[in-house]
Design a protein around this motif. Structure first.
Motif, mmCIF file in Angstrom:
data_model
loop_
_atom_site.group_PDB
_atom_site.id
_atom_site.type_symbol
_atom_site.label_atom_id
_atom_site.label_comp_id
_atom_site.label_asym_id
_atom_site.label_seq_id
_atom_site.Cartn_x
_atom_site.Cartn_y
_atom_site.Cartn_z
ATOM 1 N N VAL A 1 -21.792 -4.372 23.182
ATOM 2 C CA VAL A 1 -23.249 -4.483 23.085
ATOM 3 C C VAL A 1 -23.694 -5.698 23.884
ATOM 4 O O VAL A 1 -23.290 -6.829 23.599
ATOM 5 C CB VAL A 1 -23.701 -4.613 21.622
ATOM 6 C CG1 VAL A 1 -25.203 -4.830 21.552
ATOM 7 C CG2 VAL A 1 -23.304 -3.376 20.831
ATOM 8 N N ALA B 1 -29.963 -1.983 21.417
ATOM 9 C CA ALA B 1 -29.001 -1.212 20.629
ATOM 10 C C ALA B 1 -29.560 -0.832 19.265
ATOM 11 O O ALA B 1 -29.290 0.266 18.757
ATOM 12 C CB ALA B 1 -27.701 -2.006 20.474
ATOM 13 N N VAL C 1 -32.407 3.168 20.354
ATOM 14 C CA VAL C 1 -31.676 4.409 20.066
ATOM 15 C C VAL C 1 -31.470 4.500 18.566
ATOM 16 O O VAL C 1 -31.474 3.486 17.861
ATOM 17 C CB VAL C 1 -30.316 4.473 20.803
ATOM 18 C CG1 VAL C 1 -30.512 4.593 22.305
ATOM 19 C CG2 VAL C 1 -29.454 3.257 20.477
ATOM 20 N N TYR D 1 -26.492 3.709 17.981
ATOM 21 C CA TYR D 1 -25.940 3.384 19.287
ATOM 22 C C TYR D 1 -24.468 3.789 19.427
ATOM 23 O O TYR D 1 -24.008 4.113 20.526
ATOM 24 C CB TYR D 1 -26.129 1.897 19.608
ATOM 25 C CG TYR D 1 -25.332 0.931 18.776
ATOM 26 C CD1 TYR D 1 -24.089 0.492 19.196
ATOM 27 C CD2 TYR D 1 -25.830 0.427 17.583
ATOM 28 C CE1 TYR D 1 -23.357 -0.415 18.444
ATOM 29 C CE2 TYR D 1 -25.119 -0.481 16.835
ATOM 30 C CZ TYR D 1 -23.880 -0.895 17.256
ATOM 31 O OH TYR D 1 -23.152 -1.786 16.518
ATOM 32 N N ALA E 1 -29.510 1.792 25.953
ATOM 33 C CA ALA E 1 -29.096 1.361 24.620
ATOM 34 C C ALA E 1 -28.556 -0.063 24.605
ATOM 35 O O ALA E 1 -28.043 -0.512 23.575
ATOM 36 C CB ALA E 1 -28.031 2.312 24.067
#
Length: 298
Positions: A137, A143, A147, A150, A204
């Protein structure tokens, strides 16, 4: 869609708040102890004392609710009544106002091995492929807010990216053309897969560090036929190289005989010599020499 962007959250050191809390508890203890109502105190005084104790306990509980711990390579997304207020990446004991929400997530590297999927390569041949992807990430706000899930998003996009890259190239190519193939150009395919996944997962806040194929094979229904085809193409390629090498060796032998003035051959004997040398050089079995005891023309 408006994309989120990670920012630094305004949080406090938990160690400092803990020290202040301990000092406050000690002082409150002495104050409460000195203010204990006597046996003949009024009911109102006793109720006020009990309220003070309950209030102190409530304040301590409220302060304790603001503590949280962040491990190495971990982050906490801070929100206030649904509004994003930043991300805390500072390791150790931290403190935030208790009415602010916090969601922890790992920013460590994740290793994902995809399932085998069946796709069609550039020539339409069905093949089975699988890949290994290392991702992490990079933007916690994207993230969490851009979304729904994720991790599930990453798994779906890995399969989609694998299908896209696999369809760009043939499985293999036995020709002399310098083509990018899935089997023979592992580094190129891995680089394309990583770029494809980074483009897909950017929404994301995910960054792919490594990506590469871990399984590559023809689908079972055509594996036998493609194996025979590969064997035939390999035999043809080997024969072509053998013939080209034999022709160059015969040419070199004839030129050397002429240069050194060892023997002079007419066209008929020259053709016969070429035929014999080609049989010797291209034959798969050992050749038994025949000694000619007569003249060159008998």
């Amino acid at each position: 869609m408006t994309r989120s962007q990670e920012g630094a959250a305004s949080t406090f050191s938990g160690y400092l708040i803990l020290l202040v809390l301990l000092v406050a508890v000690v002082l409150a203890w002495f104050l409460i102890r000195s203010a204990v109502p006597g046996e003949y105190a009024t009911k109102a005084a006793k109720l006020a004392f009990a309220g003070t104790i309950l209030g102190s306990i409530g304040i301590v509980g409220l302060v304790l609710a603001g503590f949280y711990m962040i491990q190495p390579n971990q982050a906490a997304v801070i929100t206030l009544f649904g509004s994003y207020k930043g991300t805390d990446r500072t390791q150790g004991l931290r403190w935030i106002w208790p009415w602010m929400g916090k969601r922890k997530l790992s920013v460590r590297a994740h290793n994902v091995h995809s399932d085998r999927v069946k796709i069609n390569d550039l020539r339409g041949n069905p093949i089975d492929v699988a890949c290994n992807v290392v991702w992490r990430v990079a933007d916690t706000a994207q993230a969490v807010f851009d979304v729904d899930d994720y991790k599930a998003f990453v798994e779906i996009q890995i399969e989609a990216g694998l299908r896209t890259v696999g369809a760009r190239h043939p499985y293999d190519d036995m020709s002399e053309d310098d083509l990018t193939t899935l089997r023979g150009s592992a580094e190129v395919v891995a680089s394309e897969l990583r770029a494809e996944l980074n483009e897909r997962l950017h929404v994301a806040g995910i960054e792919v560090d490594e990506a590469g194929l871990t399984h590559l094979a023809y689908a079972p229904e055509i594996a036998g036929a493609m194996l025979r085809r590969q064997q035939a193409e390999a035999v043809i390629a080997a024969r072509a190289k053998l013939v080209m090498g034999a022709v160059s060796m015969v040419q070199m032998a004839l030129d050397k005989l002429s240069e050194d003035d060892i023997v002079h051959l007419d066209d008929e004997r020259r053709a016969s010599m070429v035929s014999n040398l080609m049989v010797v050089l291209c034959g798969e079995r050992d050749v038994n020499p025949v000694v000619n005891a007569g003249s060159l023309y008998t």
